[in-house]
Write a protein that holds these residues in place. Structure first.
Motif, PDB file in Angstrom:
ATOM      1  N   GLN A  86       0.827  -1.204   0.000  1.00 27.81           N
ATOM      2  CA  GLN A  86       0.000   0.000   0.000  1.00 27.81           C
ATOM      3  C   GLN A  86       0.869   1.264   0.000  1.00 27.81           C
ATOM      4  N   MET A  87       1.970   1.217   0.747  1.00 30.59           N
ATOM      5  CA  MET A  87       2.880   2.363   0.779  1.00 30.59           C
ATOM      6  C   MET A  87       3.509   2.596  -0.600  1.00 30.59           C
ATOM      7  N   LEU A  88       3.895   1.511  -1.277  1.00 27.04           N
ATOM      8  CA  LEU A  88       4.491   1.649  -2.604  1.00 27.04           C
ATOM      9  C   LEU A  88       3.500   2.230  -3.605  1.00 27.04           C
ATOM     10  N   VAL A  89       2.243   1.816  -3.504  1.00 26.55           N
ATOM     11  CA  VAL A  89       1.219   2.349  -4.399  1.00 26.55           C
ATOM     12  C   VAL A  89       1.041   3.853  -4.159  1.00 26.55           C
ATOM     13  N   ASP A  95       2.204  10.309  -3.438  1.00 29.08           N
ATOM     14  CA  ASP A  95       1.483  10.602  -2.208  1.00 29.08           C
ATOM     15  C   ASP A  95       2.349  10.117  -1.050  1.00 29.08           C
ATOM     16  N   LEU A  96       2.920  11.042  -0.296  1.00 31.54           N
ATOM     17  CA  LEU A  96       3.855  10.684   0.768  1.00 31.54           C
ATOM     18  C   LEU A  96       3.170  10.305   2.064  1.00 31.54           C
ATOM     19  N   GLY A  97       1.857  10.314   2.094  1.00 30.71           N
ATOM     20  CA  GLY A  97       1.132   9.909   3.290  1.00 30.71           C
ATOM     21  C   GLY A  97       0.869  11.067   4.235  1.00 30.71           C
ATOM     22  N   LYS A  98       0.356  10.718   5.415  1.00 28.39           N
ATOM     23  CA  LYS A  98      -0.023  11.717   6.418  1.00 28.39           C
ATOM     24  C   LYS A  98       0.643  11.376   7.743  1.00 28.39           C
ATOM     25  N   SER A  99       1.127  12.384   8.413  1.00 28.82           N
ATOM     26  CA  SER A  99       1.805  12.205   9.689  1.00 28.82           C
ATOM     27  C   SER A  99       0.857  11.639  10.738  1.00 28.82           C
ATOM     28  N   PHE A 100       1.366  10.705  11.545  1.00 24.22           N
ATOM     29  CA  PHE A 100       0.560  10.116  12.604  1.00 24.22           C
ATOM     30  C   PHE A 100       0.194  11.137  13.669  1.00 24.22           C
ATOM     31  N   PHE A 101       1.168  11.922  14.088  1.00 31.62           N
ATOM     32  CA  PHE A 101       0.989  12.763  15.275  1.00 31.62           C
ATOM     33  C   PHE A 101       0.630  14.204  14.943  1.00 31.62           C
ATOM     34  N   GLN A 102       0.960  14.672  13.745  1.00 30.86           N
ATOM     35  CA  GLN A 102       0.594  16.034  13.372  1.00 30.86           C
ATOM     36  C   GLN A 102      -0.644  16.082  12.494  1.00 30.86           C
ATOM     37  N   SER A 107       4.062  15.807   2.609  1.00 31.30           N
ATOM     38  CA  SER A 107       4.531  16.773   1.616  1.00 31.30           C
ATOM     39  C   SER A 107       4.343  18.204   2.104  1.00 31.30           C
ATOM     40  N   GLN A 108       3.259  18.464   2.828  1.00 27.37           N
ATOM     41  CA  GLN A 108       3.028  19.801   3.370  1.00 27.37           C
ATOM     42  C   GLN A 108       4.055  20.138   4.451  1.00 27.37           C
ATOM     43  N   LEU A 109       4.392  19.154   5.288  1.00 29.71           N
ATOM     44  CA  LEU A 109       5.396  19.379   6.323  1.00 29.71           C
ATOM     45  C   LEU A 109       6.759  19.683   5.702  1.00 29.71           C
ATOM     46  N   ILE A 110       7.117  18.917   4.664  1.00 25.08           N
ATOM     47  CA  ILE A 110       8.393  19.148   3.993  1.00 25.08           C
ATOM     48  C   ILE A 110       8.422  20.535   3.370  1.00 25.08           C
ATOM     49  N   TRP A 111       7.316  20.923   2.745  1.00 26.11           N
ATOM     50  CA  TRP A 111       7.260  22.233   2.095  1.00 26.11           C
ATOM     51  C   TRP A 111       7.401  23.359   3.111  1.00 26.11           C
ATOM     52  N   GLU A 112       6.864  23.167   4.314  1.00 25.74           N
ATOM     53  CA  GLU A 112       6.947  24.203   5.338  1.00 25.74           C
ATOM     54  C   GLU A 112       8.353  24.298   5.929  1.00 25.74           C
ATOM     55  N   LYS A 113       9.028  23.151   6.069  1.00 25.12           N
ATOM     56  CA  LYS A 113      10.366  23.154   6.661  1.00 25.12           C
ATOM     57  C   LYS A 113      11.453  23.477   5.641  1.00 25.12           C
ATOM     58  N   LEU A 114      11.125  23.379   4.362  1.00 23.59           N
ATOM     59  CA  LEU A 114      12.133  23.530   3.314  1.00 23.59           C
ATOM     60  C   LEU A 114      12.829  24.891   3.310  1.00 23.59           C
ATOM     61  N   PRO A 115      12.128  26.021   3.498  1.00 21.32           N
ATOM     62  CA  PRO A 115      12.832  27.311   3.430  1.00 21.32           C
ATOM     63  C   PRO A 115      14.003  27.432   4.393  1.00 21.32           C
ATOM     64  N   VAL A 116      13.870  26.873   5.588  1.00 19.90           N
ATOM     65  CA  VAL A 116      14.964  26.967   6.566  1.00 19.90           C
ATOM     66  C   VAL A 116      16.178  26.194   6.084  1.00 19.90           C
ATOM     67  N   SER A 117      15.969  24.922   5.728  1.00 18.37           N
ATOM     68  CA  SER A 117      17.084  24.102   5.260  1.00 18.37           C
ATOM     69  C   SER A 117      17.638  24.624   3.941  1.00 18.37           C
ATOM     70  N   MET A 118      16.761  25.150   3.084  1.00 25.79           N
ATOM     71  CA  MET A 118      17.215  25.696   1.810  1.00 25.79           C
ATOM     72  C   MET A 118      18.096  26.923   2.031  1.00 25.79           C
ATOM     73  N   VAL A 308       6.265  10.032   8.046  1.00 22.23           N
ATOM     74  CA  VAL A 308       7.240  11.094   7.799  1.00 22.23           C
ATOM     75  C   VAL A 308       8.609  10.487   7.501  1.00 22.23           C
ATOM     76  N   VAL A 309       8.981   9.454   8.252  1.00 23.95           N
ATOM     77  CA  VAL A 309      10.275   8.805   8.036  1.00 23.95           C
ATOM     78  C   VAL A 309      10.351   8.220   6.628  1.00 23.95           C
ATOM     79  N   MET A 310       9.349   7.429   6.252  1.00 20.68           N
ATOM     80  CA  MET A 310       9.369   6.762   4.949  1.00 20.68           C
ATOM     81  C   MET A 310       9.143   7.752   3.809  1.00 20.68           C
ATOM     82  N   GLY A 311       8.287   8.741   4.030  1.00 18.55           N
ATOM     83  CA  GLY A 311       8.014   9.715   2.975  1.00 18.55           C
ATOM     84  C   GLY A 311       9.233  10.555   2.635  1.00 18.55           C
ATOM     85  N   THR A 312       9.911  11.063   3.662  1.00 16.94           N
ATOM     86  CA  THR A 312      11.122  11.850   3.415  1.00 16.94           C
ATOM     87  C   THR A 312      12.229  10.978   2.845  1.00 16.94           C
ATOM     88  N   LEU A 313      12.332   9.735   3.325  1.00 24.40           N
ATOM     89  CA  LEU A 313      13.340   8.822   2.782  1.00 24.40           C
ATOM     90  C   LEU A 313      13.105   8.560   1.297  1.00 24.40           C
TER      91      LEU A 313
END
Length: 341
Positions: A86-89, A95-102, A107-118, A308-313
């Motif tokens: 299911q994850m591969l599909v 579709d990187l999935g949805k965070s369990f705790f947030q 993808s939205q979390l990555i987009w929000e954190k990207l400016p700092v790391s960029m 989040v771990v698998m999506g970012t990986l």
């Protein structure tokens, strides 16, 4: 060339699947998963174990219905192989999935954190190349001189100091004692109320210390690589021939030697530039209170936020494979003699 590119694209598929499979396999045996954390929080909220002096022990003594509900909530009610497929599909549809705790898309979390790391990555990239390459050329031309020895010592000492140790020193001296730079954050709290000129100055004011702490490692590598590449090319016969024809030293260096000497550096441009957008230095981001991708990855591992771990990986591995292919193709662009037959 097209055949080579096609083969490399095909090889990316098993490589990506292998990375995802082994990471997913390790996750299955890591204790303290999201189900256990959910149950622990539920018991703590109910006061069970706190008053009686008993510690939480997994799912022991938990209502079976609540346990099944928790498993269904995080998708652990299905066998591992079904969850992997299911994850591969999902990943195939990007579709990187949805965070369990947030409870938000990865993808939205990555987009929000990207400016700092960029910000950290791009400044580190540009400073490293714009300063280190000319320095490496100057060291190669003056090889063995006092300038070469002094700059080599300074560069290697800077390389030997870990970035987070330098960051602590910078914070203590320039942020604490002298108070020349802010201690935390990428901008001031009233940044949105500032004029555009003041915003730029405030941003640069905040970025000086973390970028300085990050740049020394890559700076040293690029400078020494440039120096060694130039020294190797300067000793070749075509340089002697060019000088014998009466060409000026600057023309020999910047027109003839430069193109060949920068082959190992230019071919690393794509990976370095793309990586600058996704670089995440956990220690630097934590030290300077910068909420970037490094901190996001660390917190997701600690909290067992597996999407989040698998999506970012998945995303970073895919980008890494593509940029590696682009780097290899740059060899042909820089040196047409290179063939991938």
């Amino acid at each position: 060339m097209l055949t080579y590119v096609f083969k490399r694209l095909l090889l990316m598929v098993p490589t990506l699947l292998g990375v995802l499979f082994f990471t997913f396999l390790v996750i299955q045996f890591v204790p303290g998963g999201p189900v256990e954390q959910y149950l622990a929080e539920a018991k703590a909220g109910a006061g069970v174990g706190a008053e009686g002096g008993l510690s939480y022990r997994g799912a022991q003594g938990v209502d079976p219905k609540r346990l099944e509900m928790a498993k269904a909530l995080y998708g652990f009610d299905k066998p591992a192989h079904e969850r992997f497929v299911q994850m591969l599909v999902q990943f195939a549809r990007f579709d990187l999935g949805k965070s369990f705790f947030q409870n938000r898309d990865v993808s939205q979390l990555i987009w929000e954190k990207l400016p700092v790391s960029m910000s950290l990555g791009l400044w580190t990239f540009f400073i490293s190349y714009l300063v280190a390459v000319p320095l490496g050329v100057a060291k190669a031309v003056r090889a063995g001189s006092r300038f070469d020895l002094i700059t080599t010592m300074v560069v290697l000492v800077g390389y030997a100091i870990p970035g987070f140790v330098l960051g602590v020193a910078l914070l203590v001296v320039f942020g604490g004692q002298l108070q020349w730079f802010p201690l935390r954050g990428l901008t001031s709290s009233n940044w949105e109320q500032m004029a555009w000129g003041a915003r730029i100055v405030d941003y640069l004011w905040h970025i000086v210390l973390p970028v300085t702490a990050m740049v020394l490692g890559s700076f040293a590598v690029t400078a020494m690589l440039t120096k060694n590449a130039f020294l190797e090319e300067i000793r070749k016969q075509y340089v002697v021939t060019a000088r014998a024809k009466g060409l000026s030293e600057n023309r020999v260096l910047w027109k003839h030697v430069m193109r060949n000497a920068l082959i190992p550096i230019i071919t690393g441009f794509p990976a370095a530039f793309i990586g600058a957008f996704f670089t995440g230095s956990l220690l630097i981001e934590t030290l300077f209170s910068l909420d970037g991708l490094g901190l996001l990855s660390y917190e997701s591992v600690i909290r067992r936020d597996y999407p989040v771990v698998m999506g970012t990986l998945y995303l970073f591995t895919l980008i890494g494979l593509v940029t590696k292919l682009i780097s290899d193709l740059c060899y042909v662009w820089v040196d047409p003699r290179v063939k991938f037959d």
